[in-house]
Design an enzyme around this catalytic site. Sequence first.
Site, PDB file in Angstrom:
ATOM      1  N   HIS A 420       0.823  -1.208   0.000  1.00 46.89           N
ATOM      2  CA  HIS A 420       0.000   0.000   0.000  1.00 46.89           C
ATOM      3  C   HIS A 420       0.860   1.262   0.000  1.00 46.89           C
ATOM      4  O   HIS A 420       0.654   2.183  -0.795  1.00 46.89           O
ATOM      5  CB  HIS A 420      -0.926  -0.030   1.223  1.00 46.89           C
ATOM      6  CG  HIS A 420      -1.757   1.197   1.354  1.00 46.89           C
ATOM      7  ND1 HIS A 420      -1.395   2.227   2.192  1.00 46.89           N
ATOM      8  CD2 HIS A 420      -2.883   1.583   0.718  1.00 46.89           C
ATOM      9  CE1 HIS A 420      -2.290   3.187   2.075  1.00 46.89           C
ATOM     10  NE2 HIS A 420      -3.209   2.814   1.195  1.00 46.89           N
ATOM     11  N   ARG A 510      29.763  -5.401 -16.681  1.00 43.40           N
ATOM     12  CA  ARG A 510      30.862  -6.211 -16.124  1.00 43.40           C
ATOM     13  C   ARG A 510      30.283  -7.408 -15.389  1.00 43.40           C
ATOM     14  O   ARG A 510      29.540  -7.246 -14.417  1.00 43.40           O
ATOM     15  CB  ARG A 510      31.682  -5.371 -15.153  1.00 43.40           C
ATOM     16  CG  ARG A 510      32.418  -4.189 -15.783  1.00 43.40           C
ATOM     17  CD  ARG A 510      32.995  -3.299 -14.678  1.00 43.40           C
ATOM     18  NE  ARG A 510      33.973  -2.331 -15.142  1.00 43.40           N
ATOM     19  CZ  ARG A 510      33.714  -1.028 -15.337  1.00 43.40           C
ATOM     20  NH1 ARG A 510      32.488  -0.567 -15.149  1.00 43.40           N
ATOM     21  NH2 ARG A 510      34.674  -0.203 -15.711  1.00 43.40           N
ATOM     22  N   ARG A 577      30.841  -8.362 -20.528  1.00 38.15           N
ATOM     23  CA  ARG A 577      32.234  -8.792 -20.452  1.00 38.15           C
ATOM     24  C   ARG A 577      32.365  -9.932 -19.455  1.00 38.15           C
ATOM     25  O   ARG A 577      31.805  -9.862 -18.353  1.00 38.15           O
ATOM     26  CB  ARG A 577      33.082  -7.600 -20.008  1.00 38.15           C
ATOM     27  CG  ARG A 577      34.561  -7.836 -20.112  1.00 38.15           C
ATOM     28  CD  ARG A 577      35.306  -6.609 -19.672  1.00 38.15           C
ATOM     29  NE  ARG A 577      35.214  -6.461 -18.223  1.00 38.15           N
ATOM     30  CZ  ARG A 577      35.722  -5.421 -17.566  1.00 38.15           C
ATOM     31  NH1 ARG A 577      36.308  -4.438 -18.216  1.00 38.15           N
ATOM     32  NH2 ARG A 577      35.624  -5.366 -16.267  1.00 38.15           N
ATOM     33  N   GLU A 679      43.051  -2.894 -23.618  1.00 40.84           N
ATOM     34  CA  GLU A 679      43.353  -2.177 -22.377  1.00 40.84           C
ATOM     35  C   GLU A 679      44.760  -2.434 -21.863  1.00 40.84           C
ATOM     36  O   GLU A 679      45.115  -2.014 -20.769  1.00 40.84           O
ATOM     37  CB  GLU A 679      42.302  -2.500 -21.304  1.00 40.84           C
ATOM     38  CG  GLU A 679      42.154  -3.973 -20.971  1.00 40.84           C
ATOM     39  CD  GLU A 679      41.068  -4.242 -19.926  1.00 40.84           C
ATOM     40  OE1 GLU A 679      40.588  -3.297 -19.288  1.00 40.84           O
ATOM     41  OE2 GLU A 679      40.707  -5.425 -19.762  1.00 40.84           O
ATOM     42  N   GLY A 700      39.576  -0.015 -23.071  1.00 40.57           N
ATOM     43  CA  GLY A 700      39.466   0.168 -21.626  1.00 40.57           C
ATOM     44  C   GLY A 700      40.499   1.205 -21.218  1.00 40.57           C
ATOM     45  O   GLY A 700      41.650   0.872 -20.929  1.00 40.57           O
ATOM     46  N   SER A 701      40.071   2.445 -21.211  1.00 43.62           N
ATOM     47  CA  SER A 701      41.050   3.510 -20.962  1.00 43.62           C
ATOM     48  C   SER A 701      41.529   3.509 -19.514  1.00 43.62           C
ATOM     49  O   SER A 701      42.578   4.076 -19.210  1.00 43.62           O
ATOM     50  CB  SER A 701      40.454   4.876 -21.332  1.00 43.62           C
ATOM     51  OG  SER A 701      39.185   5.036 -20.731  1.00 43.62           O
ATOM     52  N   ASN A 702      40.800   2.854 -18.637  1.00 45.03           N
ATOM     53  CA  ASN A 702      41.247   2.830 -17.238  1.00 45.03           C
ATOM     54  C   ASN A 702      42.540   2.020 -17.103  1.00 45.03           C
ATOM     55  O   ASN A 702      43.546   2.501 -16.597  1.00 45.03           O
ATOM     56  CB  ASN A 702      40.174   2.203 -16.339  1.00 45.03           C
ATOM     57  CG  ASN A 702      38.810   2.833 -16.526  1.00 45.03           C
ATOM     58  OD1 ASN A 702      38.709   3.949 -17.037  1.00 45.03           O
ATOM     59  ND2 ASN A 702      37.768   2.126 -16.136  1.00 45.03           N
ATOM     60  N   ASP A 703      42.482   0.770 -17.568  1.00 42.81           N
ATOM     61  CA  ASP A 703      43.696  -0.047 -17.498  1.00 42.81           C
ATOM     62  C   ASP A 703      44.759   0.458 -18.465  1.00 42.81           C
ATOM     63  O   ASP A 703      45.948   0.416 -18.160  1.00 42.81           O
ATOM     64  CB  ASP A 703      43.358  -1.512 -17.792  1.00 42.81           C
ATOM     65  CG  ASP A 703      42.856  -2.220 -16.541  1.00 42.81           C
ATOM     66  OD1 ASP A 703      43.539  -2.121 -15.507  1.00 42.81           O
ATOM     67  OD2 ASP A 703      41.772  -2.833 -16.601  1.00 42.81           O
ATOM     68  N   CYS A 750      34.942   2.003 -23.538  1.00 41.64           N
ATOM     69  CA  CYS A 750      34.053   1.841 -22.392  1.00 41.64           C
ATOM     70  C   CYS A 750      34.720   2.218 -21.078  1.00 41.64           C
ATOM     71  O   CYS A 750      34.161   2.003 -20.013  1.00 41.64           O
ATOM     72  CB  CYS A 750      33.497   0.426 -22.337  1.00 41.64           C
ATOM     73  SG  CYS A 750      34.777  -0.824 -22.174  1.00 41.64           S
TER      74      CYS A 750
END
Length: 807
Positions: A420, A510, A577, A679, A700-703, A750
């Site tokens: 409710h 991920r 992934r 990456e 994968g620009s982070n790694d 990504c």
Amino acid sequence: MTNILALDEITMADLPHVGGKNASLGEMISRLSGAGLRVPGGFATTAAAYRSFLSHDGLAGRIEALLTPLDVSDVEDLARVGRTIRSWIEDQPLPADLESDIRRAFDDMTGAEPDLADATWAVRSSATAEDLPNASFAGQQETYLHIAGVDNVLAAVRKVFASLYNDRAIAYRVHQGFSHGDVALSAAVQRMVRSDVGASGVMFTIDTETGFDGAILITSAYGLGETVVQGQVNPDEFAVYKAAVREGRPGILRRSAGEKAIAMRFAAGHEVGASTMITTVPPAQRRVLSITDDEVMELARAALVIEDHYGRPMDIEWAKDGVDGLLYVLQARPETVASRLQGHSHTRYALREKGRVLVRGRAIGQRIGGGAVRIVRSPSEMAKVRTGDVLVADITDPDWEPVMKRAAAIVTNRGGRTCHAAIIARELGIPAVVGTGTATRDLADGDDVTIVCSEGESGLVYEGLLPFVKEEIAIERMPELPVRLMLNVGTPDQAFGFAVLPHNGVGLARLEFIVGNQIGIHPRALLEYDSLPEQLRAEIDVRIAAYPSPREFFIRRVAEGVATIAAAFAPDPVIVRTSDFKSNEYAHLLGGDRYEPQEENPMLGWRGAARYLTPRFGECFAMECEALRYVRDEMGLTNLKIMVPFVRTVAEGAAVSAELAAHGLERGRNGLEVMMMCEIPSNALLADQFLDHFDGFSIGSNDMTQLVLGIDRDSELVADEFDERDPAVLRVLSMAIEACNRRGKYVGICGQGPSDHPDLADWLVDRGIQSISLSPDTIVGTWLRLAARSAAHAGPQAITAPAPVVG
Ligand code: PEP
Ligand code: MG
């Protein structure tokens, strides 16, 4: 004048005679039985019968005389008048012709079917002005259940007639401007579905939280449906993908076992309105799901039949008869709240700053709101609550509505998404967190709190008034772009909400997030369940109880998470992934410390593709593959693409690709595309050779930044140096983009870079990136900015001209 109509001769056209609820019952029986819908049969009294009843002995006039001077805000007077009118109605005999018509209809029905000799009956009420669009009349009048024999049925019909003069029904009519005499009551006498010894629940053909209409949402708990409708139990919840149902494929996107601590059953015999009682459900029964997969699918099919027939989103009550084992639809009405969310504009809330979480529960809607806590233990304390306060209660029911209207947000101890409090909060457009378990204990009266429902399924109550932003987005008018903008989707519970954002699919989901969210147990622990110490096994047992085996638990839960995201965004591509846990992260999963090595540099250690190829992890990878294959091949979600993370060498790439194929995920089969994360610098340096084994790259620009610049992405000490726009990083990105475009392969990005740095997004577009996958909070802004930029650059050279790079 007809007193009685058989339900199977009633259609929607009879609404003026039998009210919305009974017309809808009749419509389903008369029109949809052929399509396989099962609705318990019976008959209904008409509005004319009701009026003839009231016209006897001057009853209508006496009622009118009592109601005309009534001021409904005088609660005591309202109660007195209501009580008097109801006793008049219950004491007045039915007109002789109506009584004999009911007796005849009853005999015809029970005589025709020997099985019905032992049946009991439900007498339901349907007001003739009920269920008007945008008016929640539903549930105001009474229903009497489990009634045996025609004499008791007759008494129940009088009680149902009387219930048109419930205090709250009288007040509601006054507030909504209906005159009392304009509303009549029809009583349906319907075979009782024995859900008291079965199960029951509600389904919506649209996601009531987000307006996503590609799935059917089902709740289910043991016993009579009252507990689910009123939110006294946290029910099991299921989501089913409509397209799969239509294609006859397995379509369950989510199975979530609710607490189901109590069940409502019948206490005593079959008198008028058998009394009910609340029983506790044994723990072992709580942990398993209250209905089977086959039953979930059958319900979903029924929901689609109903939605297709009415041509609009519907809200449906269903029940499982524990005696005959069959599923029945009890009621269906148009869904009025979520369906208004569609099209138009979308308001998004985002918290600016986080604080201490005081309690958590289930988020209703996606809003944020704040105010002072008012703990209210019963409606008699309503006066405590001022406009803008946060109402905190154990549970709410229709008697609470006046106070709910004043609240800025609602928090309850009990209830699920159809309770409710949830329904009313959505209708009022305020955030609610329900089913917290402990809000009335853990929140302090008068303290400021912020209620946050914008962070997925979990609703959070934060200490203090936190700053937040509210953004209005017109979704339908998004301009054309020279690049596809996709979304990075973290966990499945946010997928339906994000799917209503503008997007071209999902560029990265991920799997390790899905495992963390849906599983929480190390996959090896599930595989080696039999040889685990007893205590660990006991902990696992609790979590996997709703599934047939530890292995099946992993595979089905991963499949549910993946399928939820794939279905939310279908037919656009969704790139999932395979897992990229590092050993330190896997170790946190239940049982994980038994299987994960202690590594000095987990970022550079046993992660990504390398794991899949080792005997220690190969079988775990096989389970991931089985889940992905199931989603594509069995559920038919072929928009799902697969991506492999952290591939160090070309040989590793070739081996992983072969391993995928060995597990039924061969490139090209059933249209499957397999991408590789680009990456590691080696990936860009030897792009051509890697691309021999994959359909494209997602950067994968982070790694990549971590590894090109040698900066630990997790270290706050060197965080200032971390910049994806460094020329060295850009050099390798250019190599990757150029190689893919030259080979006619997919190339997207990504990593977090373009979400954080608009100039990097521009640079990537100019370099010919095909898609950019963004975090959801940046997609609308990026979309509008890139569109304005491409309009300014109009002309074919816009994309190829390199832009200056900042940073
Ligand atoms: C990346 O490395 O840029 C990436 C998207 O993967 P993750 O952040 O999961 O390592
Ligand atoms: Mg990475």
